[in-house]
Design a protein around this motif. Structure first.
Motif, PDB file in Angstrom:
ATOM      1  N   UNK A 200       0.831  -1.190   0.000  1.00  0.00           N
ATOM      2  CA  UNK A 200       0.000   0.000   0.000  1.00  0.00           C
ATOM      3  C   UNK A 200       0.874   1.251   0.000  1.00  0.00           C
ATOM      4  N   UNK A 201       0.368   2.274  -0.689  1.00  0.00           N
ATOM      5  CA  UNK A 201       1.094   3.552  -0.706  1.00  0.00           C
ATOM      6  C   UNK A 201       0.362   4.604   0.123  1.00  0.00           C
ATOM      7  N   UNK A 202      -0.571   4.172   0.980  1.00  0.00           N
ATOM      8  CA  UNK A 202      -1.307   5.129   1.808  1.00  0.00           C
ATOM      9  C   UNK A 202      -0.364   5.924   2.702  1.00  0.00           C
ATOM     10  N   UNK A 203       0.600   5.233   3.304  1.00  0.00           N
ATOM     11  CA  UNK A 203       1.536   5.936   4.185  1.00  0.00           C
ATOM     12  C   UNK A 203       2.531   6.782   3.416  1.00  0.00           C
ATOM     13  N   UNK A 204       2.677   6.539   2.116  1.00  0.00           N
ATOM     14  CA  UNK A 204       3.599   7.329   1.311  1.00  0.00           C
ATOM     15  C   UNK A 204       2.927   8.598   0.796  1.00  0.00           C
ATOM     16  N   UNK A 205       1.614   8.550   0.665  1.00  0.00           N
ATOM     17  CA  UNK A 205       0.899   9.750   0.212  1.00  0.00           C
ATOM     18  C   UNK A 205       0.794  10.794   1.307  1.00  0.00           C
ATOM     19  N   UNK A 206       0.590  10.303   2.525  1.00  0.00           N
ATOM     20  CA  UNK A 206       0.429  11.240   3.647  1.00  0.00           C
ATOM     21  C   UNK A 206       1.094  10.642   4.871  1.00  0.00           C
ATOM     22  N   UNK A 207       2.150  11.265   5.314  1.00  0.00           N
ATOM     23  CA  UNK A 207       2.892  10.798   6.479  1.00  0.00           C
ATOM     24  C   UNK A 207       2.624  11.735   7.657  1.00  0.00           C
ATOM     25  N   UNK A 208       1.836  11.314   8.630  1.00  0.00           N
ATOM     26  CA  UNK A 208       1.469  12.226   9.737  1.00  0.00           C
ATOM     27  C   UNK A 208       2.647  12.510  10.627  1.00  0.00           C
ATOM     28  N   UNK A 209       2.731  13.739  11.048  1.00  0.00           N
ATOM     29  CA  UNK A 209       3.774  14.111  12.026  1.00  0.00           C
ATOM     30  C   UNK A 209       3.361  13.601  13.397  1.00  0.00           C
ATOM     31  N   UNK A 210       4.330  13.168  14.189  1.00  0.00           N
ATOM     32  CA  UNK A 210       3.972  12.654  15.518  1.00  0.00           C
ATOM     33  C   UNK A 210       3.502  13.778  16.444  1.00  0.00           C
ATOM     34  N   UNK A 211       2.305  13.609  16.992  1.00  0.00           N
ATOM     35  CA  UNK A 211       1.779  14.591  17.934  1.00  0.00           C
ATOM     36  C   UNK A 211       1.741  13.952  19.320  1.00  0.00           C
ATOM     37  N   UNK A 212       2.282  14.632  20.289  1.00  0.00           N
ATOM     38  CA  UNK A 212       2.242  14.137  21.656  1.00  0.00           C
ATOM     39  C   UNK A 212       1.104  14.767  22.439  1.00  0.00           C
ATOM     40  N   UNK A 213       0.831  14.209  23.584  1.00  0.00           N
ATOM     41  CA  UNK A 213      -0.252  14.736  24.433  1.00  0.00           C
ATOM     42  C   UNK A 213       0.062  16.161  24.875  1.00  0.00           C
TER      43      UNK A 213
END
Length: 216
Positions: A200-213
């Motif tokens: 799958x290329x779903x993670x290649x199209x949109x890579x979310x930035x890590x958000x912490x609490x």
């Protein structure tokens, strides 16, 4: 006309002996008996044009083999073209994973491990909300895919916001748990869905930035 009866007929004299000619007939000498070895040698030295041959069958077989080889080469080329995108996708994902795991700081290694886990979930069908914190994302992953990952959130948040620096052993242990969760996620799928997630290329199209609490 009838000759006169008073006319005497001159006697016919035989030809003189000097006029007789002897006709000599040349008799060819007798041929020697044929040697079997010489006959075989002569047959072997005979040109291919003088002897009948059955070359039509080998030529036909050779032509069929060449056609079969061309067909196999064409099929191999088609399969290579079809497999090229899959090879590229796997290579890009592998390079991205190695880059995160070998980041210059342990903070980046742990944060990259969390992002790697989220992207594996994305390839499996999960669609994250960009504004969610890691805790909310972990709850979404468990609800959508049934994969518990909440225990990995505090360490990732600490790597982002807490003071101090995690050691290399801690970062390696975090990545080990990420790999274990990913294996559990893919292991719950059938063969075809597992490969579909890997390609799958779903993670290649949109890579979310890590958000912490702490950022939420």
């Amino acid at each position: 006309p009838t000759p006169s009866p008073d006319k005497t007929r001159a006697p016919v004299e035989p030809p003189a002996a000097t006029e007789r000619r002897a006709v000599a007939v040349d008799v060819p000498p007798a041929l020697p008996p044929a040697d079997p070895g010489a006959v075989n040698a002569e047959s072997a030295a005979q040109s291919p044009e003088d002897t009948p041959s059955n070359d039509s069958a080998p030529i036909t077989n050779r032509s069929g083999l060449e056609v079969a080889l061309w067909v196999l080469a064409g099929l191999a080329a088609i399969l290579a073209v079809l497999a090229l995108p899959a090879v590229i996708i796997l290579a890009v994902k592998g390079a991205r994973r190695r880059r995160r795991r070998r980041a210059p700081t342990t903070h980046s290694q742990i944060a990259g491990g969390w992002q790697q886990l989220v992207e594996s979930a994305m390839d499996a069908g999960y669609r994250p909300a960009p504004w969610h914190t890691r805790t909310e994302t972990a709850a979404d992953v468990e609800n959508v895919l049934g994969l518990p990952v909440a225990e990995l959130v505090p360490e990732a948040d600490a790597a982002d916001f807490a003071g101090g620096s995690p050691d290399a052993q801690q970062a390696a242990g975090y990545w080990q748990r990420v790999d274990e969760r990913t294996a559990v996620l893919l292991g719950g799928f059938g063969r075809w869905r597992r490969w579909r997630a890997r390609l799958s290329i779903a993670s290649m199209r949109r890579s979310p930035a890590p958000h912490g609490d702490a950022r939420g």
